[in-house]
Design an enzyme around this catalytic site. Structure first.
Site, PDB file in Angstrom:
ATOM      1  N   TYR A  15      40.895  -6.087   3.038  1.00 15.65           N
ATOM      2  CA  TYR A  15      42.195  -6.000   2.368  1.00 15.65           C
ATOM      3  C   TYR A  15      42.208  -4.765   1.478  1.00 15.65           C
ATOM      4  CZ  TYR A  15      39.199  -8.447  -0.988  1.00 15.65           C
ATOM      5  OH  TYR A  15      38.139  -8.808  -1.798  1.00 15.65           O
TER       6      TYR A  15
ATOM      7  N   ASP B  43      35.650 -20.076 -13.339  1.00 12.45           N
ATOM      8  CA  ASP B  43      34.487 -20.552 -12.581  1.00 12.45           C
ATOM      9  C   ASP B  43      33.638 -21.545 -13.362  1.00 12.45           C
ATOM     10  OD1 ASP B  43      35.230 -18.994 -10.452  1.00 12.45           O
ATOM     11  OD2 ASP B  43      33.359 -17.840 -10.347  1.00 12.45           O
TER      12      ASP B  43
END
Ligand SMILES: Cc1cc2nc3c(=O)[nH]c(=O)nc-3n(C[C@H](O)[C@H](O)[C@H](O)COP(=O)(O)OP(=O)(O)OC[C@H]3O[C@@H](n4cnc5c(N)ncnc54)[C@H](O)[C@@H]3O)c2cc1C
Length: 211
Positions: free
Chosen positions: A28, A106
């Site tokens: 990407y 996270d």
């Protein structure tokens, strides 16, 4: 890598995923198309290093994708350097807060990157957390944190589960299940790439319903 290194390749301005038995490859554009990033997921073998800065060898990455589509090999071959990450999965945590302390990102919900959502979920957490704290009087910060957990947990657990499911879906061996997956994805792309992911990309962290 700088876009100039892949200027000779017929790459569209979209994110691409290539799926195969036991591994997958995603590329990407970032920085408005000035750079191309790729993520190549392969079995760990004996490699066990928990680091954000370990480097790899382009030749090793090429060897991992020997026999794959020429575009995949050309992208890897155009890289100057690679980094390596071990992927570690965690069970969803039911408690993020203790008193006036809480977690986001996270630390609260580490997930496999197979929905490309870890950082996105951290940003959603921050938006909802800010709102819950703004609404809480100083004496009720702990209540605000509990509300934040209550709002965010079902959301991130769903994304964690979807990421984990993709370990199987993305890495199917060649066969009936793989062909069915490919047909399903092809139909979705023909309709709208986002249609099946409305639940994911339609989330509004500012909407009253989400807090
Ligand atoms: C290969 C790969 C691809 C990914 N792709 C995507 C993607 O496409 N989209 C997406 O949304 N997410 C993606 N992610 C996930 C994303 O990178 C993480 O979810 C995101 O970085 C989590 O942000 P965070 O701030 O919660 O934690 P981190 O980014 O881990 O930040 C925590 C920071 O705290 C620091 N720290 C730790 N302990 C201490 C301490 N005691 N004192 C001070 N500092 C400390 C660490 O050094 C670190 O800088 C990907 C992850 C991987 C590995």
């Amino acid at each position: 890598m700088p876009a100039a290194r892949v200027a000779h390749l017929p790459l569209q301005r979209i994110a691409n995923s290539w799926l195969g038995p036991g591994r997958h490859f995603v590329h990407y554009w970032v920085a408005g198309g000035r750079y191309l990033n790729f993520v190549a997921v392969v079995p760990a073998g004996d490699w066990r290093v928990e680091s954000w800065s370990a480097t790899g060898e382009v030749a090793d990455a090429l060897a991992e994708f020997a026999g794959w589509h020429p575009t995949v090999q050309a992208i890897i071959g155009a890289a100057e350097r690679t980094h390596r990450w071990g992927l570690y999965d965690r069970e969803p945590l039911t408690t993020w807060s203790a008193g006036r302390v809480t977690l986001l990102g996270d630390a609260a919900h580490a997930m496999l990157p197979f929905m490309a959502q870890g950082a996105c979920q951290a940003i959603e957490d921050a938006a909802v957390l800010a709102r819950c704290l703004a609404d809480a009087a100083p004496a009720t910060v702990a209540d605000g944190l509990r509300r934040y957990e209550k709002i965010r947990q079902p959301r991130v657990w769903q994304v964690q589960r979807a990421s984990r499911d993709n370990v199987v879906t993305y890495h199917l061996p060649d066969g009936d299940a793989q062909r069915a997956r490919d047909a399903r994805y092809a139909a979705l792309m023909a309709e709208s790439p986002w249609a099946a992911r409305g639940w994911l990309f339609g989330y509004d962290a500012d909407a009253p319903a989400t807090g």
